[in-house]
Design a protein around this motif. Structure first.
Motif, PDB file in Angstrom:
ATOM      1  N   SER A 661       0.794  -1.230   0.000  1.00 43.02           N
ATOM      2  CA  SER A 661       0.000   0.000   0.000  1.00 43.02           C
ATOM      3  C   SER A 661       0.822   1.273   0.000  1.00 43.02           C
ATOM      4  O   SER A 661       0.273   2.360  -0.203  1.00 43.02           O
ATOM      5  CB  SER A 661      -0.929   0.028   1.230  1.00 43.02           C
ATOM      6  N   ARG A 662       2.112   1.166   0.242  1.00 43.88           N
ATOM      7  CA  ARG A 662       2.914   2.384   0.383  1.00 43.88           C
ATOM      8  C   ARG A 662       4.064   2.446  -0.620  1.00 43.88           C
ATOM      9  O   ARG A 662       5.069   3.096  -0.395  1.00 43.88           O
ATOM     10  CB  ARG A 662       3.455   2.489   1.804  1.00 43.88           C
ATOM     11  N   GLY A 663       3.934   1.727  -1.695  1.00 47.30           N
ATOM     12  CA  GLY A 663       4.901   1.846  -2.776  1.00 47.30           C
ATOM     13  C   GLY A 663       6.124   0.971  -2.652  1.00 47.30           C
ATOM     14  O   GLY A 663       7.063   1.094  -3.450  1.00 47.30           O
ATOM     15  N   GLY A 664       6.148   0.069  -1.680  1.00 48.27           N
ATOM     16  CA  GLY A 664       7.328  -0.764  -1.498  1.00 48.27           C
ATOM     17  C   GLY A 664       7.599  -1.665  -2.687  1.00 48.27           C
ATOM     18  O   GLY A 664       8.749  -1.822  -3.123  1.00 48.27           O
ATOM     19  N   ARG A 665       6.542  -2.251  -3.224  1.00 49.27           N
ATOM     20  CA  ARG A 665       6.709  -3.151  -4.371  1.00 49.27           C
ATOM     21  C   ARG A 665       7.337  -2.419  -5.547  1.00 49.27           C
ATOM     22  O   ARG A 665       8.270  -2.912  -6.190  1.00 49.27           O
ATOM     23  CB  ARG A 665       5.348  -3.715  -4.754  1.00 49.27           C
TER      24      ARG A 665
END
Length: 689
Positions: A661-665
């Protein structure tokens, strides 16, 4: 006795045995005896020959050590093998005549053995009886041969056990030669004994005679061979040491190595070990321990006086002549390795008995045994450290069991550590042997941190370890560097060391970062930094008084990584030990990539709020690595960290939220930040440095 084709050789041999000893005739006499023992058909002649072999002056004149004793065993062993072979091939039952010669003497194994045993009478010594019994038992029953009936096998086992026991109960009567000969016979016969025969032995009486025979004149001669070698070592051109293979000391070394008890020291040490485990009087184990301590102490002193002890392993190629390095020097170390292995085998049984015996494990005895056991390991450490034997399971057991015992007695443990404390703490000795002592000390002292006060820990650990933490120290001392770092980490991890940790941690962190990658391998650095993070994050006590310490360390690491070299580390820096070689990544990594992996290793220890901040910073650092292969390696580690179970449930939840949900991927897989993020998304972070 009728005159036959065999009686004339027998009469000649008997006459030769009754003469005065002549060294040039000994081989011929023993060869003839072996032949006749296998061809005589009259049991009375075999009995007579056995008796004369044990009493004839031609063989038992001036002592030649155990040479004759060993050859008597060999004669009867060879003869027994031949008799067994003849019986197996039908020599005792096949008809024979002038056209079909008889195989051997035509006696069965049982009849032949009975005739030999009949020759063991009061005219010869008990230890000589043991030699003959051992030879026959070895020839008839070893190597899957089953030549004797169960009853006769039991009888000959009993004869050997009884003769050996009687000799060792009264060693003064038999003398050193008799005791050593009985030890030699037992050395060959004991592995063939049945459980019933082994229960007959007097283990209390056996221990010290066997051990003394192994270490004294008929064995290692109390370590004199190390001292003797020194007399022929010469310094030649180019400051090289030369020890000629033609020197008297090397010939002496070869002769000592061929002694029967030295050549078979492995089996001898196992018999002594078995005797210690089975003995009923625990004081015999203490006597054996004291004997080993004295013997290894003499050996250590002799090595310290030897010119070759001045050489570090890394200097041997430079300061030894090619002939010395190829021939004489390895022969010396081969003997020393035998001493070490036999000592470890015996010492292991002593320590094991200490753990299980009520007297030896008592408060008044156990710490003394543990201290002496560790002193013995220290005495032979110059051998075990050089030959790479410190990882032996038996040696590890002795070391850790003794340390565990001493940890129950803080006062005795402190006294022991002071007794082996470096003579000049705070500086690196120039002599390799003293550095070997320092290595043993550092590897030992790290196990006692939980029973040390901060002041004691500073004196016994921090000061001796400090010089080896210096990043400018000799790069050949890598093993001691690792030991020093390990001791420091153990000291810092002790719960009672909070004030000391706050005092010395800045010094240690600076040394740690300055030592990598020159003196510390990537594996060592990653382990050390991860340990520091465990020490500075909850629930470690220092995290309550210094809550910003862990983040400061991460900032320091992060800053170093941003400015680190991006080219692969050379093998000399990446691989400094066998453990490094086993874990070395492919492709080789740069210093920057290793620092990122170190940062990733630290994430499972961070508090949740700090972890949220450092996940995107770690991803940014990942994308700063220019080499695609290195970057992929670090990506795999990033993913492994989140899915392998290294994180607990709460930290895993933080990672899942950041990833999904926070752009880690996107940051990890594609190298970019994408938004908008959910509330709590990270903005720019202020540095703690």
């Amino acid at each position: 006795m009728a005159t036959t084709t065999t009686s004339r050789p027998l009469l000649g041999l008997l006459e030769a045995l009754r003469r005065n000893p002549e060294s040039d005739q000994t081989n011929r006499i023993l060869s003839s005896a072996t032949s006749l023992l296998t061809t005589l058909s009259n049991p009375l002649n075999i009995t007579l020959l056995t008796t004369i072999l044990l009493t004839g002056p031609a063989l038992w004149g001036p002592s030649d050590g155990l040479t004759t004793s060993y050859r008597i065993i060999s004669v009867f062993n060879t003869a027994a093998i031949a008799v067994h072979k003849h019986q197996t091939e039908g020599g005792a039952t096949k008809p024979y005549d002038a056209y079909q010669p008889r195989l051997g003497g035509g006696l069965t194994c049982d009849k032949w053995t009975t005739a030999v045993l009949a020759g063991l009478n009061e005219r010869s010594q008990r230890w000589q009886h043991a030699l003959v019994s051992a030879g026959v038992l070895l020839g008839m029953e070893s190597s899957e041969r089953r030549g004797l009936s169960p009853a006769l096998r039991g009888k000959i086992e009993n004869a050997l056990a009884t003769a050996s026991t009687l000799v060792m109960r009264e060693p003064a009567i038999a003398g050193p030669l008799g005791v050593a000969a009985a030890a030699l016979a037992l050395n060959y016969g004991y592995p063939l004994f049945s459980d019933m025969t082994r229960r007959m032995l007097d283990y209390d009486a056996m221990i010290m005679p066997l051990l003394t025979s192994m270490t004294s004149f008929h064995g290692y001669e109390n370590g004199h061979f190390v001292e003797a070698a020194n007399s022929d070592i010469r310094q030649v051109q180019g400051r090289r040491f030369d020890w000629s293979p033609a020197s008297n000391s090397f010939r002496y070394l070869q002769a000592l190595g061929s002694k029967p008890l030295v050549a078979s020291v492995g089996s001898m040490s196992r018999i002594i070990s078995d005797a210690i485990e089975r003995c009923s009087n625990p004081h015999r184990a203490i006597e054996a321990l004291d004997h080993l301590l004295g013997f290894t102490g003499i050996l250590l002193s002799a090595w310290e006086a030897n010119k070759l002890s001045e050489l570090d392993t890394s200097e041997e190629e430079t300061f030894l002549t090619p002939e010395t390095r190829r021939i004489t020097y390895p022969a010396l170390w081969q003997l020393l390795k035998g001493v070490m292995f036999s000592t470890v085998v015996i010492l292991r049984s002593i320590v094991a008995k200490t753990v299980t015996n009520s007297l030896l494990s008592s408060n008044g005895v156990a710490p003394t045994i543990a201290s002496k056991s560790l002193l013995i390991l220290r005495n032979i450490h110059f051998i075990s450290s050089r030959t790479g034997s410190n990882s032996l399971s038996a040696l590890t057991f002795i070391n850790l069991a003794s340390i565990d015992i001493l940890n129950r007695f803080p006062l005795q443990a402190r006294d022991f550590l002071k007794s082996i404390h470096p003579a000049h703490p705070g500086q690196i000795p120039t002599h390799p042997l003293q550095r070997s002592h320092d290595l043993f000390y550092l590897n030992t002292v790290e196990h006692f941190t939980l029973i040390m006060s901060p002041a004691t820990a500073e004196n016994l650990i921090f000061i001796p370890a400090s010089p080896y933490l210096n990043p400018t120290a000799n790069v050949h001392l890598l093993e001691i560097f690792e030991a020093a770092h390990s001791a420091m980490l153990a000291m810092l991890a002790a719960p009672q060391s909070g004030p000391l940790t706050a005092k010395v941690l800045p010094f240690y962190v600076e040394s740690l970062f300055n030592s990598f990658p020159t003196n510390l391998s990537p594996r060592q650095f990653r382990f050390a930094f991860k340990s520091l993070m465990q020490l500075t994050t909850p629930p470690a006590p220092i995290s309550a008084t210094e809550p910003q310490l862990a983040e400061t360390l991460l900032e320091f690491l992060h800053h170093r990584a941003l400015n680190a070299p991006t080219s692969p580390l050379p093998p000399s820096m990446a691989i400094k030990s066998q453990a490094d070689a086993q874990t070395a990544p492919s492709p080789p990594l740069s210093e920057q990539a290793i620092l990122l992996l170190t940062l990733l290793d630290a994430l499972p220890n961070l508090p949740l709020n700090v972890l949220e901040e450092w996940l995107p910073l770690s991803a940014d650092l990942l994308n700063a690595i220019p080499d695609a292969g290195m970057r992929e390696h670090c990506k795999r580690r990033f993913w492994e960290l989140m899915e392998s179970g290294e994180m607990d449930i709460d930290r895993s939840a933080v990672c899942v939220a950041w990833w999904s949900s926070r752009g880690g991927r996107e940051m990890v897989l594609f190298g970019k930040r994408e938004g908008p993020f959910m509330s709590g998304g990270l903005g720019r972070r202020e540095s703690l440095l």
